[in-house]
Design a protein around this motif. Sequence first.
Motif, mmCIF file in Angstrom:
data_model
loop_
_atom_site.group_PDB
_atom_site.id
_atom_site.type_symbol
_atom_site.label_atom_id
_atom_site.label_comp_id
_atom_site.label_asym_id
_atom_site.label_seq_id
_atom_site.Cartn_x
_atom_site.Cartn_y
_atom_site.Cartn_z
ATOM 1 N N GLU A 280 12.879 -7.421 -10.130
ATOM 2 C CA GLU A 280 13.512 -7.392 -8.874
ATOM 3 C C GLU A 280 12.938 -8.449 -8.044
ATOM 4 O O GLU A 280 13.389 -8.960 -7.159
ATOM 5 N N GLU A 281 11.421 -8.293 -8.152
ATOM 6 C CA GLU A 281 10.703 -9.210 -7.313
ATOM 7 C C GLU A 281 11.033 -10.870 -7.589
ATOM 8 O O GLU A 281 11.464 -11.768 -6.901
ATOM 9 N N ALA B 121 14.294 -11.730 -6.532
ATOM 10 C CA ALA B 121 14.345 -11.914 -4.849
ATOM 11 C C ALA B 121 13.875 -13.279 -4.478
ATOM 12 O O ALA B 121 14.426 -13.807 -3.645
ATOM 13 N N ARG C 70 22.201 -9.996 -3.545
ATOM 14 C CA ARG C 70 20.654 -10.302 -3.052
ATOM 15 C C ARG C 70 19.965 -8.590 -2.198
ATOM 16 O O ARG C 70 19.460 -8.547 -1.724
ATOM 17 N N THR C 71 20.608 -7.593 -3.127
ATOM 18 C CA THR C 71 19.770 -6.283 -2.725
ATOM 19 C C THR C 71 20.154 -5.194 -4.093
ATOM 20 O O THR C 71 20.665 -5.631 -4.947
#
Length: 145
Positions: A77-78, A81, A138-139
């Motif tokens: 997930e990082e 992002a 983006r979440t």
Amino acid sequence: MARSRRSALGAAGRGPTAVYSAGTAALVAALGTTRRLVVLSSAGLAVPAGAGPGTRLAARILRRVMRDTYADQARMEELLAGTELDWTAVRPTRLTDGPATGRVRTSIGGATPVGRQISRADLAAYVVAALDDPATFRTAVAVSS
């Protein structure tokens, strides 16, 4: 209709892994001009502030048991992002083999509690429905039935 590409990755066992982060990095590199990516992660990565004591206890246990998998999913997930992609990390709760109910609870950003489980059929329907929903871009989105 936009061209779609599909892939499925998953770790075998609970030991150290980089399958989620390394696999996602390879997918991101291969996407080219494709802007949309949906990944499945785990609801256990984040516990909403309003979660009850049972949920918090279960999360602590799961984080200990699944620590390597969760650490790699967090790296995944990082990585997302840091991209320009319109990504969504779908975080289902406990998966069941039950039938579709048509009732899916979501928490965009994972900030509010959802239920304890979701059928695979409801999860699949949600993922398809969320593909074109900019509110999910983006979440992370926690989902349950």
